[in-house]
Design an enzyme around this catalytic site. Structure first.
Site, short mmCIF file in Angstrom:
data_model
loop_
_atom_site.label_atom_id
_atom_site.label_comp_id
_atom_site.label_asym_id
_atom_site.label_seq_id
_atom_site.Cartn_x
_atom_site.Cartn_y
_atom_site.Cartn_z
N GLU A 106 44.72 35.80 26.77
CA GLU A 106 44.02 36.58 27.86
C GLU A 106 43.60 37.80 27.38
OE1 GLU A 106 42.03 36.80 30.34
OE2 GLU A 106 42.90 35.94 32.15
N ASP A 107 42.31 38.19 27.75
CA ASP A 107 42.10 39.98 27.42
C ASP A 107 43.04 40.66 28.09
OD1 ASP A 107 41.23 39.15 29.84
OD2 ASP A 107 39.18 40.20 29.49
N LYS A 122 49.06 45.15 32.35
CA LYS A 122 49.37 46.29 33.28
C LYS A 122 50.56 45.91 34.01
CE LYS A 122 44.35 47.62 34.01
NZ LYS A 122 43.24 47.52 34.79
N ASP A 138 46.41 41.82 35.11
CA ASP A 138 46.45 43.05 36.10
C ASP A 138 47.40 42.51 37.04
OD1 ASP A 138 45.22 44.35 38.74
OD2 ASP A 138 44.25 45.19 36.88
N ASP A 197 34.54 43.77 30.34
CA ASP A 197 33.20 44.26 30.74
C ASP A 197 33.31 45.38 31.90
OD1 ASP A 197 34.10 42.18 32.53
OD2 ASP A 197 31.99 42.55 33.36
N ARG A 207 31.15 44.87 26.54
CA ARG A 207 31.98 43.77 25.91
C ARG A 207 31.94 43.90 24.31
NH1 ARG A 207 33.77 40.15 29.56
NH2 ARG A 207 32.33 39.48 31.33
P1 5GP Z 1 44.54 39.46 37.40
O1 5GP Z 1 44.19 38.10 38.06
O2 5GP Z 1 45.60 39.75 36.46
O3 5GP Z 1 44.64 40.51 38.62
O4 5GP Z 1 43.29 39.82 36.79
C1 5GP Z 1 42.85 39.31 35.59
C2 5GP Z 1 41.30 39.81 35.32
O5 5GP Z 1 40.78 40.95 36.13
C3 5GP Z 1 41.12 39.88 33.93
O6 5GP Z 1 40.91 38.54 33.33
C4 5GP Z 1 39.92 40.47 34.09
O7 5GP Z 1 38.60 39.78 34.09
C5 5GP Z 1 40.00 41.49 35.24
N1 5GP Z 1 40.55 42.74 35.07
C6 5GP Z 1 41.71 43.28 35.31
N2 5GP Z 1 41.97 44.49 34.90
C7 5GP Z 1 40.90 44.82 34.34
C8 5GP Z 1 40.28 46.12 33.50
O8 5GP Z 1 41.05 47.08 33.53
N3 5GP Z 1 38.97 46.00 32.97
C9 5GP Z 1 38.33 44.99 33.07
N4 5GP Z 1 37.15 44.90 32.45
N5 5GP Z 1 38.57 43.83 33.60
C10 5GP Z 1 39.83 43.84 34.40
MG MG Z 2 39.94 37.63 31.61
#
Ligand code: 5GP
Ligand code: MG
Length: 182
Positions: free
Chosen positions: A102-103, A134, A106, A162, A168
């Site tokens: 994963e990138d 995070k 969050d 992005d 990106r």
């Molecule tokens: P989660 O389900 O963990 O809350 O969110 C994961 C997804 O939210 C990531 O794969 C990404 O697409 C997006 N995301 C969360 N934080 C960031 C951020 O700081 N920057 C960007 N560009 N995308 C984020």
């Molecule tokens: Mg992602």
């Protein structure tokens, strides 16, 4: 500090390209020891992880496969809100060691969904590798085996991530600059 503009937001460098390169080299070195004998399947989550996956995979010196998936998220008819769907897993992973790439993690909800969905296909093991994490934003407990960088709750772009589709291609990871209060 030099700022760049994407749409309505200004960004400044948070993690530079050389730092990213260095960290990925040590993640790869760790994997070259820990995963050397398991012939794992990397499952990279599009779109954000495409650059990370490409840079990491070229530094691995053991037999491995990679598959790209997408987690589609949409509002369903149920009152529960978001419905998620895993798209693109068209190879058998039963009995295999799976490493999710994963990138960024969050809230962790996307990863939690992915792990549960992939577990249905009965891999021998699932490990999580995320370039960015995070920790303060996590809403579900997750064991992340390979983490590139722990970051705060700031919004990041670049190196695959992005802002509304843009950014990106940036070689560094940038953070949004707080608008200065007058
Ligand atoms: P989660 O389900 O963990 O809350 O969110 C994961 C997804 O939210 C990531 O794969 C990404 O697409 C997006 N995301 C969360 N934080 C960031 C951020 O700081 N920057 C960007 N560009 N995308 C984020
Ligand atoms: Mg992602």
């Amino acid at each position: 500090m030099e700022h760049i503009q994407i749409k309505d937001l200004a960004f400044q460098i948070h993690i530079s390209e050389p730092k990213i390169r260095q960290r990925i080299a040590s993640l790869a070195a760790q994997m070259n020891v820990e995963l050397a004998t398991t012939s794992p399947i990397f499952i990279a989550v599009l779109n954000g992880s495409f650059i990370f996956a490409a840079d990491l995979l070229r530094q691995l010196d053991f037999a491995c496969e990679i598959q790209f998936v997408k987690v589609a998220s949409y509002h369903g008819m149920q009152s529960s809100g978001q419905v998620q769907e895993l798209i693109g897993l068209n190879i058998p992973i039963e009995g295999r060691e799976v490493i999710i790439l994963e990138d960024i993690i969050d809230s962790g909800l996307t990863m939690d969904y992915l792990v549960k969905e992939l577990a249905k296909a009965k891999p021998s093991q699932i490990k999580i590798c995320s370039l960015l994490l995070k920790p303060k934003a996590l809403k579900v407990p997750l064991e992340v085996h390979f983490t590139g960088f722990e970051v705060g709750n700031e919004f990041l772009v670049g190196y695959g991530l992005d802002y509304d589709g843009f950014g990106r291609n940036l070689p560094h990871i940038y953070q949004a600059v707080e608008p200065t209060k007058e």
